[in-house]
Design a protein around this motif. Structure first.
Motif, short mmCIF file in Angstrom:
data_model
loop_
_atom_site.label_atom_id
_atom_site.label_comp_id
_atom_site.label_asym_id
_atom_site.label_seq_id
_atom_site.Cartn_x
_atom_site.Cartn_y
_atom_site.Cartn_z
N VAL A 34 36.67 27.68 45.83
CA VAL A 34 38.10 27.65 46.08
C VAL A 34 38.87 27.56 44.76
O VAL A 34 39.90 28.21 44.57
N LEU A 35 38.33 26.79 43.85
CA LEU A 35 39.04 26.45 42.62
C LEU A 35 38.99 27.52 41.54
O LEU A 35 39.95 27.70 40.79
N THR A 36 37.88 28.24 41.43
CA THR A 36 37.72 29.20 40.32
C THR A 36 38.85 30.23 40.24
O THR A 36 39.42 30.44 39.15
N PRO A 37 39.22 30.91 41.34
CA PRO A 37 40.32 31.87 41.24
C PRO A 37 41.64 31.23 40.83
O PRO A 37 42.43 31.82 40.08
N VAL A 38 41.89 30.02 41.33
CA VAL A 38 43.13 29.32 41.00
C VAL A 38 43.18 29.00 39.50
O VAL A 38 44.20 29.20 38.84
N CYS A 43 44.78 29.70 33.79
CA CYS A 43 44.36 29.85 32.39
C CYS A 43 44.91 31.14 31.77
O CYS A 43 45.34 31.14 30.61
N ARG A 44 44.91 32.22 32.54
CA ARG A 44 45.41 33.48 31.98
C ARG A 44 46.92 33.44 31.73
O ARG A 44 47.41 34.03 30.77
N VAL A 66 46.66 38.10 39.87
CA VAL A 66 45.71 38.42 40.94
C VAL A 66 45.59 39.92 41.13
O VAL A 66 44.48 40.47 41.20
N VAL A 67 46.71 40.60 41.19
CA VAL A 67 46.71 42.05 41.43
C VAL A 67 46.01 42.79 40.30
O VAL A 67 45.13 43.65 40.53
N TYR A 80 36.48 35.61 40.37
CA TYR A 80 35.46 34.55 40.33
C TYR A 80 34.72 34.50 38.99
O TYR A 80 33.65 33.90 38.91
N ARG A 81 35.30 35.10 37.97
CA ARG A 81 34.70 34.99 36.64
C ARG A 81 34.74 33.52 36.21
O ARG A 81 35.76 32.85 36.31
N GLY A 82 33.62 33.02 35.74
CA GLY A 82 33.55 31.62 35.33
C GLY A 82 33.15 30.68 36.45
O GLY A 82 33.19 29.46 36.27
#
Length: 224
Positions: A34-38, A43-44, A66-67, A80-82
C-alpha cells in the motif's frame, strides 16, 4: 490478524513481548504493497525542483506523477519501484516499533497494576522511543528506497547493488544520511500518536478494547 495467528484469544493471557513484536513484523509484510506507490509519488515530488541538468523529471502534481510513471515505467517497475526496500524497512521497523512501545509500557506499570494504570508520561515516553526505534532499525533501507525511486540514473539496479553503490561512494554516513532529522521528528510525532490513542480509548469507555490498537497504530504511523 497477526495477534490471533500467534495465539491471542479474547479473555486469554496476554501475548509475550516477543510475540507482540512478531505481530508487528507480520503487519510490516503487508504495508509495503500500500505504501510504496504513495512514497514514490511523495519522493518524486520532493526532488523535482533539483537541477534539470541532473535529469530529474518535472511533475505538475501527485496525479501527474502517477500518470507519467504508469505510461513510462508501468505498474511493478514504476509505481512499485523500491517495494523490496520498503519491505526491508517495514518488517524490522514494525518489529521494533511495537516491541519498544509495549516494552516501555510494561516497565512502567506499577507493581500489581495494569496498563490501564499508566499515566501520560508512560505513553509519551513509549511512543517517542518506538518512533526512534522504528527509524533506527534499518534506516539504510529507506535511503536505498528513496534513491531507487527518484534517481533518473538508477538504471534498474536492485536493492543490493544500490546499497553497495551508496556505501562505496559515501560509506556508512551516506546510508544514514538524514537519520538524525528523521528521528528527531519521529519522537514527538509518535509520542503524540500513542498518547492520543490511549486516552481517546479511555474516553470512549471499556467496550473499546485495546486489541484494536494494532491496526490503528499501523495505519497512521507511516505518515509521521
Amino acid at each position: 490478524n497477526c495477534k490471533a495467528a500467534l495465539g491471542e484469544v479474547p479473555g486469554g493471557p496476554e501475548l509475550s513481548l516477543f510475540q507482540l513484536s512478531l505481530a508487528g513484523a507480520g503487519a510490516g509484510c503487508v504495508v509495503p504493497f500500500v505504501l510504496t506507490p504513495v512514497e514514490l509519488v511523495k519522493c518524486r515530488l520532493q526532488v523535482q525542483n533539483a537541477s534539470k541538468a541532473a535529469g530529474f523529471r518535472q511533475y505538475k502534481g501527485p496525479i501527474d506523477v502517477v500518470v507519467q510513471t504508469l505510461k513510462t515505467e508501468g505498474v511493478w517497475n514504476g509505481l512499485y519501484r523500491g517495494n523490496l526496500s520498503t519491505l526491508l524497512r517495514e518488517v524490522p521497523g514494525n518489529f521494533c516499533w511495537y516491541g519498544v512501545y509495549e516494552g516501555v509500557c510494561k516497565l512502567m506499570i506499577p507493581e500489581g497494576g495494569t496498563k490501564a494504570d499508566l499515566g501520560p508520561s508512560a505513553h509519551l515516553l513509549g511512543g517517542a522511543s518506538a518512533g526512534v526505534a522504528y527509524w533506527t532499525a534499518f534506516y539504510p533501507a529507506d535511503t536505498v528506497k528513496s534513491f531507487i525511486q527518484t534517481n533518473p540514473n538508477h538504471g534498474g539496479k536492485g536493492f543490493i547493488e544500490t546499497f553497495q553503490s551508496i556505501y562505496a561512494k559515501e560509506g556508512v554516513r551516506g546510508l544514514y544520511r538524514g537519520w538524525g532529522v528523521t528521528a528527531a521528528r519521529a519522537a514527538p510525532a509518535h509520542a503524540a500518536i500513542f498518547a492520543g490513542y490511549e486516552y481517546t480509548m479511555k474516553l470512549l469507555g471499556p467496550s473499546h478494547n485495546h486489541d484494536d490498537s494494532f491496526t490503528m497504530h499501523e495505519s497512521i504511523r507511516d505518515y509521521c
